[in-house]
Design a protein around this motif. Structure first.
Motif, PDB file in Angstrom:
ATOM      1  N   SER A 239       0.830  -1.206   0.000  1.00 26.37           N
ATOM      2  CA  SER A 239       0.000   0.000   0.000  1.00 26.37           C
ATOM      3  C   SER A 239       0.862   1.253   0.000  1.00 26.37           C
ATOM      4  O   SER A 239       2.010   1.237   0.444  1.00 26.37           O
ATOM      5  CB  SER A 239      -0.922   0.010   1.224  1.00 26.37           C
ATOM      6  N   ARG A 240       0.290   2.350  -0.513  1.00 24.32           N
ATOM      7  CA  ARG A 240       0.955   3.654  -0.555  1.00 24.32           C
ATOM      8  C   ARG A 240       2.312   3.576  -1.249  1.00 24.32           C
ATOM      9  O   ARG A 240       3.323   4.049  -0.726  1.00 24.32           O
ATOM     10  CB  ARG A 240       1.090   4.247   0.844  1.00 24.32           C
ATOM     11  N   VAL A 241       2.311   2.974  -2.427  1.00 19.11           N
ATOM     12  CA  VAL A 241       3.512   2.882  -3.255  1.00 19.11           C
ATOM     13  C   VAL A 241       3.190   3.451  -4.629  1.00 19.11           C
ATOM     14  O   VAL A 241       2.176   3.092  -5.239  1.00 19.11           O
ATOM     15  CB  VAL A 241       4.008   1.434  -3.385  1.00 19.11           C
ATOM     16  N   ILE A 242       4.051   4.342  -5.111  1.00 15.08           N
ATOM     17  CA  ILE A 242       3.903   4.941  -6.439  1.00 15.08           C
ATOM     18  C   ILE A 242       5.116   4.505  -7.263  1.00 15.08           C
ATOM     19  O   ILE A 242       6.252   4.793  -6.894  1.00 15.08           O
ATOM     20  CB  ILE A 242       3.846   6.468  -6.349  1.00 15.08           C
ATOM     21  N   THR A 243       4.865   3.818  -8.373  1.00 17.54           N
ATOM     22  CA  THR A 243       5.953   3.360  -9.234  1.00 17.54           C
ATOM     23  C   THR A 243       6.210   4.392 -10.328  1.00 17.54           C
ATOM     24  O   THR A 243       5.281   4.818 -11.019  1.00 17.54           O
ATOM     25  CB  THR A 243       5.621   1.999  -9.866  1.00 17.54           C
ATOM     26  N   VAL A 244       7.470   4.781 -10.478  1.00 20.99           N
ATOM     27  CA  VAL A 244       7.854   5.822 -11.431  1.00 20.99           C
ATOM     28  C   VAL A 244       8.967   5.286 -12.333  1.00 20.99           C
ATOM     29  O   VAL A 244      10.004   4.833 -11.834  1.00 20.99           O
ATOM     30  CB  VAL A 244       8.333   7.085 -10.699  1.00 20.99           C
ATOM     31  N   PRO A 245       8.806   5.315 -13.651  1.00 23.54           N
ATOM     32  CA  PRO A 245       9.873   4.851 -14.550  1.00 23.54           C
ATOM     33  C   PRO A 245      11.061   5.813 -14.543  1.00 23.54           C
ATOM     34  O   PRO A 245      10.882   7.032 -14.591  1.00 23.54           O
ATOM     35  CB  PRO A 245       9.201   4.835 -15.929  1.00 23.54           C
ATOM     36  N   ILE A 246      12.274   5.269 -14.503  1.00 22.18           N
ATOM     37  CA  ILE A 246      13.441   6.145 -14.482  1.00 22.18           C
ATOM     38  C   ILE A 246      13.682   6.782 -15.851  1.00 22.18           C
ATOM     39  O   ILE A 246      14.416   7.760 -15.956  1.00 22.18           O
ATOM     40  CB  ILE A 246      14.714   5.399 -14.021  1.00 22.18           C
ATOM     41  N   GLU A 247      13.056   6.244 -16.891  1.00 18.60           N
ATOM     42  CA  GLU A 247      13.229   6.820 -18.229  1.00 18.60           C
ATOM     43  C   GLU A 247      12.506   8.153 -18.387  1.00 18.60           C
ATOM     44  O   GLU A 247      12.808   8.920 -19.303  1.00 18.60           O
ATOM     45  CB  GLU A 247      12.732   5.826 -19.291  1.00 18.60           C
ATOM     46  N   CYS A 248      11.539   8.446 -17.517  1.00 16.77           N
ATOM     47  CA  CYS A 248      10.813   9.719 -17.594  1.00 16.77           C
ATOM     48  C   CYS A 248      11.713  10.866 -17.160  1.00 16.77           C
ATOM     49  O   CYS A 248      12.637  10.686 -16.360  1.00 16.77           O
ATOM     50  CB  CYS A 248       9.574   9.689 -16.692  1.00 16.77           C
ATOM     51  N   SER A 249      11.429  12.055 -17.659  1.00 19.05           N
ATOM     52  CA  SER A 249      12.152  13.240 -17.191  1.00 19.05           C
ATOM     53  C   SER A 249      11.761  13.523 -15.739  1.00 19.05           C
ATOM     54  O   SER A 249      10.735  13.031 -15.244  1.00 19.05           O
ATOM     55  CB  SER A 249      11.795  14.447 -18.060  1.00 19.05           C
ATOM     56  N   THR A 250      12.574  14.335 -15.072  1.00 17.40           N
ATOM     57  CA  THR A 250      12.275  14.670 -13.681  1.00 17.40           C
ATOM     58  C   THR A 250      10.924  15.369 -13.571  1.00 17.40           C
ATOM     59  O   THR A 250      10.135  15.071 -12.657  1.00 17.40           O
ATOM     60  CB  THR A 250      13.381  15.564 -13.093  1.00 17.40           C
ATOM     61  N   ASP A 251      10.624  16.291 -14.464  1.00 11.25           N
ATOM     62  CA  ASP A 251       9.323  16.969 -14.431  1.00 11.25           C
ATOM     63  C   ASP A 251       8.177  15.977 -14.586  1.00 11.25           C
ATOM     64  O   ASP A 251       7.151  16.078 -13.898  1.00 11.25           O
ATOM     65  CB  ASP A 251       9.245  18.025 -15.530  1.00 11.25           C
TER      66      ASP A 251
END
Length: 245
Positions: free
Chosen positions: A220-232
């Motif tokens: 729970s309360r986990v957000i997955t973010v791809p490292i290929e995306c820009s910081t913005d």
């Protein structure tokens, strides 16, 4: 500090402890500083909280054991609690003060050098962002590779300081712990590691970290973010998951 003293005020039920996690080379500190700028919350690089013995081991290319990590994880939780208490004007019984430590400072300088001012970033004009910027909280970058490590950071495995996190207690202070999981391929991570300068983590230790990593994606309360995306793009993704109804 006793539990009753930790549960200081219902005002704190809006506090957020945001852990930016992942193996080395994912960009935890970069995203942590960007989120700090956008949300107006303090940022700490968890590397600054390692005891000297851990830094020495990692500098030699040796992987840390669970025993090595115990005091580090407890200190990260303590630092988060202290930061929130400081925002409430309540003293905490710890001498931890990571401000101006090298990892935290280096991450801020890096983002500034890329043209993103440390005073703020992104679109801060939306009503949603305006509202969440009044929350109490803290952002800490930490690998948090195993669920047992994350449970310490959540306050479920109790270190010497921890807030009340049981939502069934109507008068308890609630500090919600969220994890932002930076996820990427081994090839991309290895390429990043080989280009890093002045960091005690050795590229050959990446394999060990990937073997140790227990994905938090079913927690729970986990957000997955791809490292290929820009910081913005990463910041926008986190905000949409964290605060959108």
């Amino acid at each position: 500090m006793q539990r009753g003293a930790e549960c200081v005020s219902q005002e704190n039920n809006r506090a957020i402890f945001l852990v930016v996690m992942g193996v080395s080379g994912t960009g935890k500190s970069t995203l942590g500083v960007a989120l700090s700028n956008t949300l107006k919350l303090p940022f700490v690089d968890g590397d600054d909280l390692h005891p000297p013995s851990n830094v020495t081991k990692m500098s030699r290319g040796e992987a840390l054991t669970d025993e090595d990590r115990k005091p580090w994880l407890a200190r990260i939780r303590q630092t988060a609690v202290k930061s929130i208490f400081d925002q409430l004007g309540v003293p905490a019984s710890t001498d931890i003060d990571p401000r101006n430590k090298p990892g935290t400072r280096r991450a801020m300088d890096k983002l500034e050098g890329e043209g993103m001012p440390v005073e703020g970033c992104g679109d801060t004009s939306s009503p949603l962002l305006s509202e969440v910027q009044h929350r109490l909280g803290v952002i800490i970058a930490c690998s948090a590779l195993k669920k047992t490590y994350r449970d310490v950071l959540r306050g479920l495995t109790r270190p010497s300081l921890s807030p009340c996190e049981d939502p069934s207690e109507p008068h308890a202070v609630t500090i919600q712990t969220w994890f932002v999981f930076l996820k990427g391929s081994k090839d991309t991570l290895m390429d990043r590691m080989q280009k890093r300068q002045g960091h005690f983590m050795k590229a050959q230790m990446l394999e060990s970290q990937l073997d140790t990593l227990e994905s938090p994606e079913d927690e729970s309360r986990v957000i997955t973010v791809p490292i290929e995306c820009s910081t913005d793009e990463q910041v926008r993704l986190v905000l949409s998951e964290l605060f959108d109804p």
